[in-house]
Write a protein that holds these residues in place. Structure first.
Motif, PDB file in Angstrom:
ATOM      1  N   GLU A  94       0.819  -1.217   0.000  1.00  0.00           N
ATOM      2  CA  GLU A  94       0.000   0.000   0.000  1.00  0.00           C
ATOM      3  C   GLU A  94       0.857   1.275   0.000  1.00  0.00           C
ATOM      4  OE1 GLU A  94      -3.251   0.136  -0.549  1.00  0.00           O
ATOM      5  OE2 GLU A  94      -2.997  -2.013  -0.818  1.00  0.00           O
ATOM      6  N   GLY A  95       1.949   1.258   0.751  1.00  0.00           N
ATOM      7  CA  GLY A  95       2.822   2.438   0.820  1.00  0.00           C
ATOM      8  C   GLY A  95       3.428   2.752  -0.538  1.00  0.00           C
ATOM      9  N   SER A  96       3.981   1.739  -1.169  1.00  0.00           N
ATOM     10  CA  SER A  96       4.604   1.939  -2.483  1.00  0.00           C
ATOM     11  C   SER A  96       3.575   2.427  -3.492  1.00  0.00           C
ATOM     12  CB  SER A  96       5.241   0.634  -2.980  1.00  0.00           C
ATOM     13  OG  SER A  96       6.280   0.242  -2.105  1.00  0.00           O
ATOM     14  N   LYS A  97       2.396   1.815  -3.457  1.00  0.00           N
ATOM     15  CA  LYS A  97       1.360   2.210  -4.427  1.00  0.00           C
ATOM     16  C   LYS A  97       0.954   3.680  -4.218  1.00  0.00           C
ATOM     17  CE  LYS A  97      -1.747  -1.173  -4.083  1.00  0.00           C
ATOM     18  NZ  LYS A  97      -2.769  -2.184  -4.270  1.00  0.00           N
ATOM     19  N   ALA A  98       0.823   4.071  -2.944  1.00  0.00           N
ATOM     20  CA  ALA A  98       0.425   5.458  -2.650  1.00  0.00           C
ATOM     21  C   ALA A  98       1.493   6.441  -3.141  1.00  0.00           C
ATOM     22  CB  ALA A  98       0.214   5.626  -1.148  1.00  0.00           C
ATOM     23  N   PHE A  99       2.767   6.071  -2.924  1.00  0.00           N
ATOM     24  CA  PHE A  99       3.859   6.958  -3.343  1.00  0.00           C
ATOM     25  C   PHE A  99       3.950   7.041  -4.872  1.00  0.00           C
ATOM     26  CE2 PHE A  99       8.633   7.391  -3.978  1.00  0.00           C
ATOM     27  CZ  PHE A  99       8.606   8.773  -3.856  1.00  0.00           C
ATOM     28  N   VAL A 100       3.852   5.881  -5.532  1.00  0.00           N
ATOM     29  CA  VAL A 100       3.939   5.850  -7.005  1.00  0.00           C
ATOM     30  C   VAL A 100       2.786   6.668  -7.595  1.00  0.00           C
ATOM     31  CG1 VAL A 100       3.800   4.359  -9.053  1.00  0.00           C
ATOM     32  CG2 VAL A 100       5.193   3.661  -7.097  1.00  0.00           C
ATOM     33  N   LYS A 101       1.626   6.566  -6.974  1.00  0.00           N
ATOM     34  CA  LYS A 101       0.463   7.314  -7.471  1.00  0.00           C
ATOM     35  C   LYS A 101       0.722   8.823  -7.365  1.00  0.00           C
ATOM     36  CE  LYS A 101      -4.418   8.091  -6.617  1.00  0.00           C
ATOM     37  NZ  LYS A 101      -5.326   8.257  -5.510  1.00  0.00           N
ATOM     38  N   SER A 102       1.138   9.258  -6.168  1.00  0.00           N
ATOM     39  CA  SER A 102       1.386  10.697  -5.966  1.00  0.00           C
ATOM     40  C   SER A 102       2.466  11.213  -6.906  1.00  0.00           C
ATOM     41  CB  SER A 102       1.867  10.970  -4.540  1.00  0.00           C
ATOM     42  OG  SER A 102       0.898  10.613  -3.633  1.00  0.00           O
ATOM     43  N   PHE A 103       3.568  10.463  -6.949  1.00  0.00           N
ATOM     44  CA  PHE A 103       4.714  10.888  -7.754  1.00  0.00           C
ATOM     45  C   PHE A 103       4.354  10.863  -9.239  1.00  0.00           C
ATOM     46  CE2 PHE A 103       8.870  10.753  -9.683  1.00  0.00           C
ATOM     47  CZ  PHE A 103       9.721  11.380  -8.791  1.00  0.00           C
ATOM     48  N   GLY A 104       3.713   9.769  -9.654  1.00  0.00           N
ATOM     49  CA  GLY A 104       3.352   9.620 -11.070  1.00  0.00           C
ATOM     50  C   GLY A 104       2.402  10.709 -11.531  1.00  0.00           C
ATOM     51  N   GLN A 105       1.416  11.029 -10.694  1.00  0.00           N
ATOM     52  CA  GLN A 105       0.450  12.069 -11.080  1.00  0.00           C
ATOM     53  C   GLN A 105       1.117  13.445 -11.107  1.00  0.00           C
ATOM     54  OE1 GLN A 105      -2.720  11.372  -8.276  1.00  0.00           O
ATOM     55  NE2 GLN A 105      -3.855  10.094  -9.718  1.00  0.00           N
ATOM     56  N   GLU A 106       2.086  13.642 -10.227  1.00  0.00           N
ATOM     57  CA  GLU A 106       2.746  14.953 -10.141  1.00  0.00           C
ATOM     58  C   GLU A 106       3.737  15.150 -11.292  1.00  0.00           C
ATOM     59  OE1 GLU A 106       2.000  16.897  -7.466  1.00  0.00           O
ATOM     60  OE2 GLU A 106       3.354  18.568  -7.873  1.00  0.00           O
ATOM     61  N   TYR A 107       4.492  14.090 -11.612  1.00  0.00           N
ATOM     62  CA  TYR A 107       5.607  14.267 -12.552  1.00  0.00           C
ATOM     63  C   TYR A 107       5.509  13.439 -13.835  1.00  0.00           C
ATOM     64  CZ  TYR A 107       7.599  16.244  -8.272  1.00  0.00           C
ATOM     65  OH  TYR A 107       7.814  16.986  -7.140  1.00  0.00           O
ATOM     66  N   GLY A 108       4.527  12.582 -13.945  1.00  0.00           N
ATOM     67  CA  GLY A 108       4.347  11.828 -15.193  1.00  0.00           C
ATOM     68  C   GLY A 108       5.319  10.692 -15.396  1.00  0.00           C
ATOM     69  N   ALA A 109       5.973  10.255 -14.336  1.00  0.00           N
ATOM     70  CA  ALA A 109       6.914   9.127 -14.424  1.00  0.00           C
ATOM     71  C   ALA A 109       7.009   8.484 -13.052  1.00  0.00           C
ATOM     72  CB  ALA A 109       8.285   9.621 -14.867  1.00  0.00           C
ATOM     73  N   PRO A 110       7.404   7.216 -13.003  1.00  0.00           N
ATOM     74  CA  PRO A 110       7.509   6.583 -11.683  1.00  0.00           C
ATOM     75  C   PRO A 110       8.766   7.052 -10.951  1.00  0.00           C
ATOM     76  CG  PRO A 110       8.231   5.059 -13.370  1.00  0.00           C
ATOM     77  CD  PRO A 110       7.745   6.275 -14.090  1.00  0.00           C
ATOM     78  N   PRO A 111       8.750   7.012  -9.620  1.00  0.00           N
ATOM     79  CA  PRO A 111       9.948   7.430  -8.871  1.00  0.00           C
ATOM     80  C   PRO A 111      11.048   6.380  -8.955  1.00  0.00           C
ATOM     81  CG  PRO A 111       8.214   6.704  -7.373  1.00  0.00           C
ATOM     82  CD  PRO A 111       7.630   6.641  -8.736  1.00  0.00           C
ATOM     83  N   SER A 112      12.288   6.851  -8.839  1.00  0.00           N
ATOM     84  CA  SER A 112      13.427   5.932  -8.782  1.00  0.00           C
ATOM     85  C   SER A 112      13.606   5.470  -7.338  1.00  0.00           C
ATOM     86  CB  SER A 112      14.686   6.660  -9.248  1.00  0.00           C
ATOM     87  OG  SER A 112      14.936   7.749  -8.377  1.00  0.00           O
ATOM     88  N   MET A 113      14.518   4.531  -7.118  1.00  0.00           N
ATOM     89  CA  MET A 113      14.759   4.084  -5.737  1.00  0.00           C
ATOM     90  C   MET A 113      15.386   5.216  -4.916  1.00  0.00           C
ATOM     91  SD  MET A 113      18.009   1.519  -5.889  1.00  0.00           S
ATOM     92  CE  MET A 113      19.591   2.000  -6.566  1.00  0.00           C
ATOM     93  N   ALA A 114      16.152   6.079  -5.578  1.00  0.00           N
ATOM     94  CA  ALA A 114      16.738   7.222  -4.865  1.00  0.00           C
ATOM     95  C   ALA A 114      15.641   8.171  -4.404  1.00  0.00           C
ATOM     96  CB  ALA A 114      17.729   7.950  -5.771  1.00  0.00           C
ATOM     97  N   ALA A 115      14.654   8.395  -5.286  1.00  0.00           N
ATOM     98  CA  ALA A 115      13.527   9.274  -4.944  1.00  0.00           C
ATOM     99  C   ALA A 115      12.759   8.699  -3.761  1.00  0.00           C
ATOM    100  CB  ALA A 115      12.616   9.432  -6.153  1.00  0.00           C
ATOM    101  N   HIS A 116      12.562   7.384  -3.784  1.00  0.00           N
ATOM    102  CA  HIS A 116      11.805   6.745  -2.701  1.00  0.00           C
ATOM    103  C   HIS A 116      12.490   6.951  -1.358  1.00  0.00           C
ATOM    104  CE1 HIS A 116      11.209   3.038  -0.170  1.00  0.00           C
ATOM    105  NE2 HIS A 116       9.981   3.500  -0.230  1.00  0.00           N
TER     106      HIS A 116
END
Lengths: 338, 448
Positions: free
Chosen positions: B329-351
Motif C-alpha cells: 500500500e505504501g509503495s502504491k500510494a507513493f507511485v500514485k502521488s509521484f506519477g500524477q505529479e511528474y508523469g513518471a515513476p519514482p526511482s529508488m533514490a527518490a523513494h
C-alpha cells in the motif's frame, strides 16, 4: 602472450580516439595559434549527432500499458519498422554509420560558425584568454546538450552484424579464445583512415600545401596575395569534423552523455603536449603511445609492482617529457621552450 | 585622605531604577532573544516555518538521479504541509504527522548542489546550515559524499538523513550519531543476492571482480566475496578500477582468459553502464567457460542507470532498494502521488529521499521538539510500516534501516519504458540482518 596482444589492441584502440581528438587540437594550434578547450565538446557533439538521428529514426507508435494508470507507460514500435519492415529495422540498426553522413556537414558548419563568430576575436589575445573563452564555450555547449538529453548516458548500438566479437586470435596464431569486439577493430581502422586522410590532404593537395606554408610563415604567404585566414577557417572546420567523427564512431563503445568531451579533453591535451604543440605527427604518435602505455599499466602484474600506476601513467610521462624535452616528442624548436 | 561617601536617597534609587528599566526596554532584543529556549543550532523558536536542506547532485554525472531526488523532496514537503493527496502519510504507521507542517510550522526548503564531490557537498551543506539556517540536511547519490556530509553534520549538530548511499561504512566504521540511513547497504545486497546466485548459477563458480576504487566499491566487493565464497565460489581476481574510467577494455580483456566464469561488476552509475556495455561487447555473455555459461552480476542496480545500459542489462541479476512495481500500500500510494505529479515513476533514490523526509518530520512530532538529541532518540529504534519494503526498523546501534531487500533481474521483455527491472525475490529482513559490531565505528555523543 594473449594478454599482451589484447592490451596492445586496447592501447591502439584507445590511442586512436586520443589521436583523433589531439590531431584536431594541434591542427588548430598549429594554424591559428589557438588553444581550444572546446575541442572535447565538439567530440561530444559528434556523439550527439548519432543520438539525435537515433531519436528521429525511432519516432514510434506508442501502445499504452493498461496496467499502469498514474503516468504514461508505453511500449514503442518505431514507425520506420511499421512502414518498411526489415528495411526500416536495418536503417535503425545502421544509425552510427549513417550518422557519419549527417555529422560531416553539421560539424563543419559548427566549426566555421565557431571560428567566425568567436575564435577569430581571440587570435591576438593571450593563451589564457583563449583557454577561458573556449572553456566557457564548452560548458555552454554541454549545458545545451544536457537540457535536451538529460545527464544520463544514452545507449547506442553498433550495427548488429558487427556487434559481437571477432576471433582475432586465430589470425595471429593465438587460438580462437582470443577475441576482440568487431566495432573496436573498425574504430581502429577508421581512426587510421581519418588520420591518413588529414595527412594526405595537407601533404598532397595544393590547398594543404598553402596551409602548411601558412603554418610555417603566415606573413610571407599573406604577402603572396593568398587569403590565408580563410584557409585557416576551413582548417578549423576540418578539425571540428575530425573531432565530431571521432565522437560519432565512439558511441557504441561509450554510451554518450553530455560530459564525455571533458573526460577526453584533458587526456588529449596531454597527448598534444607530449607529441609537441602544433605537430600533427607528434599528436598521432603520442596518442597511440600513451594509449598503449595506459593499457599496459592497467595489467594486474604491473599494478602489483607499482599500485595505482594506471591512474597516473599518462601524467607521469607528460611530466618527464616536459622536463627532458619541453617542446614534446616531435615539437618545433622554440614552441613551449621559452 | 578622606573617603567621600555618597548618600543613598529615595529619589536617587528611583532615578537609577527608572534609568535601568528604560535601558533594558530599549536594548536591542538580539542580546536576549531565545535565551530561554533550548540551546541548539538553527532553533526556529517562535517562527512560523522551518527550513530543510536538500543537498543533491544537480550537475555532474548523477544530475538526473539528483533531479529525481529533488522531485521526491518537493512532494514530501507538499504532503507534510497538507497539500496534495498525502502520499505515504496515508499509509505510514505509526504516525504522528498531522499534515500541518512539522510541529505546526510550515515546511520550507533550500537546495544545494553536491556535484557528487565530497568537498562541494560539504561546502553546500555548510552554506545551508550557516546561511540558510536549515534544521536538517538530506540527499546525495554517493557514499563518499554521504560520509563527508555526515561528518560535517555531526560537528555542527544538524541531523543528516542520507539519500542514496550503499557503502557499509556509512553506518559502519564512519557512522555518526547525527546521521541516519534508510537505504540498504552492500552487506545486505550480498546477503540477499548470494542465495539467488547459488540457486541460479550453482556452488562451483569462479568469480572475477571489477571494483570501483572508493569506499562503496571496496565494501561492495568485500560483501559479495563474503557471501559467494561462503557457499563455495572461488574468487579468481579482484581488480580495482578508477572511478570514471570511461573505457574499461584494459580491465575486461584479462577476464577473457582468467578461467573465471562469472564477472561481478562492483560499479555504479556511469561506471556500471560503461563496464557492462563493454563487457557484453567483448562477448563475455556468449562465452562458455569451465563447461558453464559465463554470467555477469551487478550487485547494485538502479532503474535510472539501467536505462543507460540499454539491452546489456537484460537477464543480469542484481539488487535494489525499492522498485516502483511493488504492490504494498505504501509503495502504491507513493507511485500514485509521484506519477500524477511528474508523469513518471519514482526511482529508488527518490523513494529513499521521500521516506527520509517523512521520517525526520515524524520524529520531530514524536519528540515534540526540534532539539536534535531528542529527535535522534525518537528515530533510534523506531519501528514503522507502510513505506515500502515491509516492516522496517531504524536500528539504534548504527542508525541503519532494516527492511526487505529486492533481488532483481534486467527485464528480457519489458512492457513499457519504465519496466526495466523485474523483481525476482523480496528477501526478508531477517536474512539481511547482521551484528552492528562487525563494522566497528562509534556513533558519538548526542550533544555536540
Amino acid at each position: 602472450m594473449d594478454a599482451i596482444f589484447l592490451q596492445i589492441l586496447n592501447g591502439l584502440d584507445k590511442g586512436g580516439a586520443y589521436a583523433l581528438i589531439a590531431l584536431g587540437l594541434t591542427l588548430v594550434f598549429g594554424t591559428l595559434g589557438v588553444v581550444n578547450f572546446a575541442h572535447g565538446a565538439l567530440f561530444m557533439m559528434g556523439a550527439f549527432c548519432v543520438v539525435t538521428l537515433q531519436k528521429v529514426l525511432t519516432i514510434a507508435k506508442r501502445v499504452k500499458d493498461p496496467s499502469v494508470t498514474f503516468f504514461d507507460a508505453y511500449k514503442e514500435q518505431p514507425y520506420l519498422e511499421i512502414w518498411f519492415g526489415d528495411t526500416g529495422r536495418a536503417i535503425i540498426d545502421y544509425v552510427v554509420p549513417i550518422s557519419i553522413l549527417l555529422a560531416i556537414p553539421i560539424m563543419l558548419i559548427v566549426g566555421v560558425a565557431m571560428e567566425r563568430g568567436l575564435i577569430r576575436y581571440f587570435y591576438k589575445r593571450a593563451h589564457a584568454d583563449q583557454i577561458l573563452v573556449t572553456f566557457g564555450l564548452a560548458i555552454v555547449l554541454q549545458e545545451i546538450i544536457k537540457s535536451f538529453f538529460g545527464a544520463n548516458p544514452i545507449p547506442v548500438s553498433a550495427p548488429h552484424v558487427v556487434a559481437g566479437s571477432a576471433a582475432i586470435g586465430s589470425l595471429v596464431g593465438l587460438g580462437d579464445a582470443v577475441v576482440y569486439p568487431w566495432w573496436r577493430l573498425i574504430y581502429l581502422l577508421f581512426s587510421g583512415v581519418v588520420i591518413f586522410g588529414v595527412f594526405a590532404f595537407l601533404q598532397y593537395t595544393t590547398y594543404g600545401m598553402v596551409v602548411r606554408a601558412g603554418m610555417a610563415d603566415r606573413e610571407t604567404v599573406g604577402l603572396l596575395g593568398i587569403n590565408i585566414q580563410r584557409r585557416f577557417t576551413i582548417v578549423f572546420g576540418l578539425a571540428t569534423v575530425v573531432a565530431g567523427l571521432a565522437g560519432v564512431m565512439y558511441t557504441p563503445v561509450l554510451p554518450p552523455d553530455y560530459h564525455m568531451g571533458m573526460e577526453f579533453l584533458v587526456l588529449s591535451f596531454v597527448v598534444v603536449v607530449v607529441g609537441g604543440m602544433g605537430s600533427l605527427g607528434g599528436a598521432v604518435t603520442a596518442g597511440f603511445l600513451l594509449g598503449v602505455l595506459q593499457s599496459f599499466s592497467s595489467m594486474t602484474e604491473v599494478k602489483a609492482i607499482i599500485p595505482g600506476i594506471d591512474q597516473i601513467i599518462i601524467y607521469l610521462v607528460a611530466v618527464v617529457i616536459l622536463l627532458v624535452r619541453p617542446r614534446g616528442l616531435m615539437g618545433r624548436k622554440g614552441v613551449m621552450e621559452s | 585622605m578622606t573617603k567621600r561617601i555618597i548618600p543613598v536617597t529615595r529619589r536617587g534609587v528611583l532615578k537609577g531604577g527608572s534609568a535601568l528599566a528604560g535601558a533594558a526596554a530599549l536594548a536591542p532584543t538580539i542580546f536576549v532573544r531565545g535565551a530561554w529556549a533550548e540551546d541548539f543550532r538553527n532553533n526556529p523558536g517562535s517562527a512560523g516555518s522551518v527550513k530543510l536542506g536538500f543537498n543533491v547532485p544537480q550537475t555532474g554525472p548523477y544530475a538526473d538521479e539528483g533531479a529525481d531526488e529533488l522531485r521526491a523532496y518537493l512532494l514530501a514537503v507538499k504532503h507534510l504541509n497538507g497539500e496534495g493527496d498525502g502520499g505515504m502519510l496515508n499509509t505510514m504507521t505509526p504516525k504522528s504527522l498531522k499534515g500541518n507542517g512539522i510541529l505546526g510550522k510550515k515546511v520550507e526548503y533550500v537546495t544545494g548542489d553536491t556535484q557528487t564531490k565530497s568537498d562541494a557537498a560539504r561546502a553546500s551543506a555548510k552554506r545551508m546550515i550557516e546561511k540558510d539556517g536549515v534544521l536538517m540536511v538530506t540527499g546525495g547519490s554517493s557514499s563518499g559524499v554521504a560520509i563527508a556530509v555526515q561528518g560535517l553534520c555531526q560537528e555542527m549538530g544538524i541531523i543528516f538523513m542520507a539519500g542514496l548511499t550503499h557503502s557499509n561504512d556509512t553506518t559502519g566504521k564512519d557512522k555518526r550519531r547525527y546521521g541516519f540511513r534508510h537505504f540498504f547497504n552492500a552487506y545486505m545486497s550480498g546477503a540477499a543476492l548470494g542465495p539467488v546466485l547459488e540457486k541460479e548459477y550453482g556452488k562451483e563458480r569462479r568469480a572475477y571482480h571489477l571494483t570501483a576504487d572508493y569506499t562503496w566499491g571496496w565494501t561492495q566487493e568485500e560483501s559479495m566475496r563474503k557471501f559467494t565464497e561462503g557457499f563455495g565460489w572461488e574468487t579468481v581476481a579482484a581488480v580495482k578500477t578508477p572511478v570514471g574510467a570511461g573505457d574499461f577494455s584494459q580491465y575486461i580483456t584479462p577476464v577473457l582468459n582468467s578461467g573465471a566464469d562469472v564477472l561481478v561488476l562492483n560499479h555504479y552509475g556511469k561506471d556500471m553502464i560503461n563496464s557492462l556495455t563493454q563487457a557484453v561487447q567483448f562477448g563475455l555473455r556468449d562465452k562458455q567457460v569451465n563447461g558453464k555459461q559465463f554470467e555477469i552480476v551487478v550487485p547494485l542496480f538502479s532503474r535510472l542507470m539501467a536505462q543507460g545500459a540499454g539491452d546489456a542489462i537484460k537477464g543480469i541479476l542484481g539488487s535494489t532498494n525499492w522498485n516502483w512495481s511493488l504492490q504494498d500500500e505504501g509503495s502504491k500510494a507513493f507511485v500514485k502521488s509521484f506519477g500524477q505529479e511528474y508523469g513518471a515513476p519514482p526511482s529508488m533514490a527518490a523513494h529513499t529521499c521521500y521516506v527520509q523526509t517523512l521520517l525526520y518530520a515524524n520524529a520531530c512530532e514524536m519528540a515534540g521538539t526540534f532539539y536534535p538529541p531528542e529527535v535522534i532518540k525518537a528515530l533510534e529504534g523506531f519501528k514503522f510500516d507502510g513505506m515500502g519494503n515491509g516492516p522496517t526498523e531504524y536500528r539504534a546501534a548504527d542508525h541503519q534501516c532494516f527492511k526487505d531487500v529486492l533481488v532483481v533481474r534486467g527485464n528480457e521483455n519489458p512492457s513499457s519504458q519504465f519496466d526495466l527491472l523485474k523483481v525476482v525475490q523480496q528477501t526478508p529482513r531477517s536474512q539481511v540482518e547482521y551484528d552492528p559490531a562487525i563494522f566497528g565505528g562509534e556513533l558519538g555523543p548526542y550533544k555536540v
